[in-house]
Design a protein around this motif. Structure first.
Motif, PDB file in Angstrom:
ATOM      1  N   ALA A 394       7.632   7.346   2.119  1.00 57.66           N
ATOM      2  CA  ALA A 394       8.011   7.687   0.740  1.00 57.66           C
ATOM      3  C   ALA A 394       8.047   6.471  -0.162  1.00 57.66           C
ATOM      4  N   LEU A 395       8.313   5.279   0.402  1.00 55.70           N
ATOM      5  CA  LEU A 395       8.359   4.054  -0.385  1.00 55.70           C
ATOM      6  C   LEU A 395       7.067   3.245  -0.288  1.00 55.70           C
ATOM      7  N   ALA A 396       6.087   3.726   0.449  1.00 52.43           N
ATOM      8  CA  ALA A 396       4.860   2.961   0.669  1.00 52.43           C
ATOM      9  C   ALA A 396       3.803   3.284  -0.376  1.00 52.43           C
ATOM     10  N   ALA A 397       3.123   2.250  -0.845  1.00 57.66           N
ATOM     11  CA  ALA A 397       2.096   2.401  -1.879  1.00 57.66           C
ATOM     12  C   ALA A 397       0.744   2.708  -1.252  1.00 57.66           C
ATOM     13  N   PRO A 398       0.129   3.833  -1.575  1.00 56.69           N
ATOM     14  CA  PRO A 398      -1.209   4.136  -1.041  1.00 56.69           C
ATOM     15  C   PRO A 398      -2.223   3.076  -1.465  1.00 56.69           C
ATOM     16  N   GLY A 399      -2.901   2.500  -0.480  1.00 52.80           N
ATOM     17  CA  GLY A 399      -3.932   1.517  -0.773  1.00 52.80           C
ATOM     18  C   GLY A 399      -3.428   0.123  -1.086  1.00 52.80           C
ATOM     19  N   ARG A 400      -2.119  -0.059  -1.138  1.00 50.28           N
ATOM     20  CA  ARG A 400      -1.588  -1.387  -1.438  1.00 50.28           C
ATOM     21  C   ARG A 400      -0.386  -1.690  -0.544  1.00 50.28           C
ATOM     22  N   THR A 401      -0.572  -1.461   0.754  1.00 49.12           N
ATOM     23  CA  THR A 401       0.487  -1.701   1.734  1.00 49.12           C
ATOM     24  C   THR A 401       0.046  -2.780   2.713  1.00 49.12           C
ATOM     25  N   TRP A 402       0.919  -3.748   2.919  1.00 46.76           N
ATOM     26  CA  TRP A 402       0.714  -4.801   3.916  1.00 46.76           C
ATOM     27  C   TRP A 402       1.784  -4.684   4.993  1.00 46.76           C
ATOM     28  N   VAL A 403       1.549  -5.359   6.107  1.00 44.73           N
ATOM     29  CA  VAL A 403       2.491  -5.325   7.223  1.00 44.73           C
ATOM     30  C   VAL A 403       2.750  -6.748   7.707  1.00 44.73           C
ATOM     31  N   THR A 404       3.864  -6.940   8.395  1.00 41.08           N
ATOM     32  CA  THR A 404       4.176  -8.232   9.015  1.00 41.08           C
ATOM     33  C   THR A 404       3.939  -8.127  10.527  1.00 41.08           C
ATOM     34  N   PRO A 405       3.851  -9.257  11.228  1.00 46.95           N
ATOM     35  CA  PRO A 405       3.676  -9.209  12.690  1.00 46.95           C
ATOM     36  C   PRO A 405       4.837  -8.543  13.414  1.00 46.95           C
ATOM     37  N   ASP A 406       6.001  -8.440  12.774  1.00 45.00           N
ATOM     38  CA  ASP A 406       7.186  -7.853  13.415  1.00 45.00           C
ATOM     39  C   ASP A 406       7.404  -6.401  13.005  1.00 45.00           C
ATOM     40  N   SER A 407       6.358  -5.703  12.638  1.00 50.21           N
ATOM     41  CA  SER A 407       6.536  -4.346  12.118  1.00 50.21           C
ATOM     42  C   SER A 407       5.719  -3.335  12.899  1.00 50.21           C
ATOM     43  N   TYR A 408       6.079  -2.084  12.680  1.00 60.31           N
ATOM     44  CA  TYR A 408       5.240  -0.980  13.123  1.00 60.31           C
ATOM     45  C   TYR A 408       5.365   0.144  12.102  1.00 60.31           C
ATOM     46  N   PHE A 409       4.384   1.054  12.096  1.00 65.10           N
ATOM     47  CA  PHE A 409       4.427   2.227  11.225  1.00 65.10           C
ATOM     48  C   PHE A 409       3.917   3.394  12.061  1.00 65.10           C
ATOM     49  N   SER A 410       4.695   4.487  12.094  1.00 63.53           N
ATOM     50  CA  SER A 410       4.322   5.574  12.974  1.00 63.53           C
ATOM     51  C   SER A 410       4.654   6.922  12.349  1.00 63.53           C
TER      52      SER A 410
END
Length: 454
Positions: A394-410
């Motif tokens: 809900a807070l993530a921007a479509p097409g403009r999302t980055w991640v860090t090495p300490d993250s996951y998205f599921s």
């Protein structure tokens, strides 16, 4: 704090260069001559006594001043003049002040100390609230920020229009705040419910500021809110995502490794990212619907180059409905002011307890999705920890999302996925791999644009 300081004393405490705006009624026939439009016996004498006592000719003083380096239009209520009540002439002055703010592209600051509408002018006084509400709406539509400072008291229509209608609401400690004034409340009403502290806890105001700190706090807010392009985001550049924090730059070898790293207690959280990214920041507080969520940070920050960025950051806890609504409020405000938005995703998911359902979890999540989808300013996202299902998306921007090495998205937590698939506890790690939730998987799938370096 001094005992109920006058309007001009408050203005003097905030700025050294106040210039009063022309009185729009100057040179016109006095519509309130004698006992006013209703012929209320003694009203003229009461006005004369109020003028002699305060040195003012009306209950509000309007002018321009520079507060903390930002020029603004100030509306200061004089409670000593008939309880700071709103009458026809008050409406004239407030309307003229907002018109001046729009003409000069200045923010508006309302320093509220009022008991409500002026009884001696009857419905002609009450309808001033419609005028005030319209002026506030026009100023909002012009992309200009409005800040309210709740003095004592801030009740009745002044609270319900200039107070609650402001983008940022500050209050003095222990100020009376509420729609009902002290003499018209139920006899068994809890007095705490009508205080600034109660309104803060309920998410209706942003911060309580001691009188001696008001000049600095207001100056910081004006500086931040005035840092956008205005006019709905025209020409607004996207915010750059922060660099990753922490020591481990290697990518997780497996899905379960990614989950474990994201859940590590010592991993950098939202506050660390915000403090490292901004040289100055101020938080908003509450969803304006009666709720707060300590697990979500929303506000405005200043980058080293002086640019203002709005932020909505999850802090690693399940996000409650109030958190989603506060984030939506922040994103929409940023859109009106032309300020780019940065969101930090870090949640195991939306809160799913019974209280969250009663508070409208689904509707709140939908509101946040809508705010991101329709934002006129660019929204940039960095996933800094857990990205748990729709509560994170809900807070993530479509097409403009980055991640860090300490993250996951599921799509769902590995444990929940295994349970739904009727797998045993021994299959959770395998399920995590199948979900392809690692940072590098997200980039390969096109969900994330890239992995931010340390």
């Amino acid at each position: 704090m001094p005992e109920r300081p006058s309007a001009r004393a408050v203005v003097a405490a905030l700025s050294d260069d106040f210039v009063e705006l022309p009185d729009p009624a100057a040179g016109l026939p006095a519509g309130d001559a004698g006992d006013g439009p209703l012929g209320w016996a003694g009203y003229g004498e009461a006005r004369a006594r109020a003028a002699a006592r305060t040195g003012e000719s009306e209950s509000v003083v309007c002018g321009t001043a520079r507060v903390g380096g930002t020029e603004a239009v100030l509306l200061a209520f004089e409670f000593g003049f008939l309880g700071g009540s709103l009458g026809e002439r008050t409406g004239d002055r407030i309307e003229a002040a907002h018109a001046a703010a729009r003409a000069r592209r200045l923010p508006v600051v309302s320093l509220i100390a009022t008991g409500g509408s002026r009884m001696q002018e009857g419905m002609l006084a009450l309808t001033q609230l419609q005028r005030v509400a319209r002026q506030s709406a026009l100023t909002r539509a012009a992309g200009l920020p409005q800040t309210a400072v709740l003095r004592d008291p801030a009740t009745g229509g002044g609270w319900a229009t200039l107070g609650t209608g402001a983008d940022v609401v500050l209050a003095l400690p222990e100020a009376q705040v509420g729609f009902a004034g002290s003499r018209v409340r139920p006899p068994d009403a809890d007095p705490y419910a009508y205080t600034a502290e109660s309104q803060l806890a309920a998410g209706h105001i942003d911060r309580i500021v001691p009188y001696g700190e008001l000049r600095g706090a207001l100056g910081r807010w004006l500086g931040l809110l005035g840092g956008g392009a205005g006019g709905g985001g025209a020409g607004c550049a996207a915010a750059e995502p922060p660099r990753a924090l922490g020591d481990d730059a290697d990518l997780p070898a497996s899905g379960w490794d990614a989950v474990t790293r994201a859940r590590a207690p010592r991993r950098p959280r939202a506050d660390a990212y915000l403090d490292a990214h901004f040289t100055l920041r101020e938080d908003l507080g509450g969803d304006r619907c009666g709720g707060t969520d300590d697990g979500v940070r929303c506000g405005f920050g200043r980058l080293p180059d002086g640019t203002t960025v709005a932020y909505a950051a999850q802090c690693g806890t399940p996000t409650r409905p109030a958190g989603f609504r506060t984030a939506a409020r922040l994103i929409r405000l940023a859109g009106r002011l032309g300020v780019p938005v940065l969101t930090l995703v870090d949640t195991p998911g939306a809160a799913n307890d019974a209280e969250a359902e009663r508070a409208g979890a689904g509707a709140a999540i939908a509101e946040c999705f809508d705010a991101v989808a329709t934002s006129p300013v660019p929204v940039t996202t960095l996933v800094v920890g857990e990205g748990g299902s729709g509560g994170a998306l809900a807070l993530a921007a479509p097409g403009r999302t980055w991640v860090t090495p300490d993250s996951y998205f599921s799509v769902i937590a590995p444990e929940s996925a295994a349970a739904i698939l009727k797998r045993g506890a021994d299959d959770v790690r395998t399920t995590a791999d199948q979900l392809r939730l690692r940072p590098q998987d997200l980039v390969e799938l096109g969900v994330a644009r890239g992995i931010r370096p340390r």
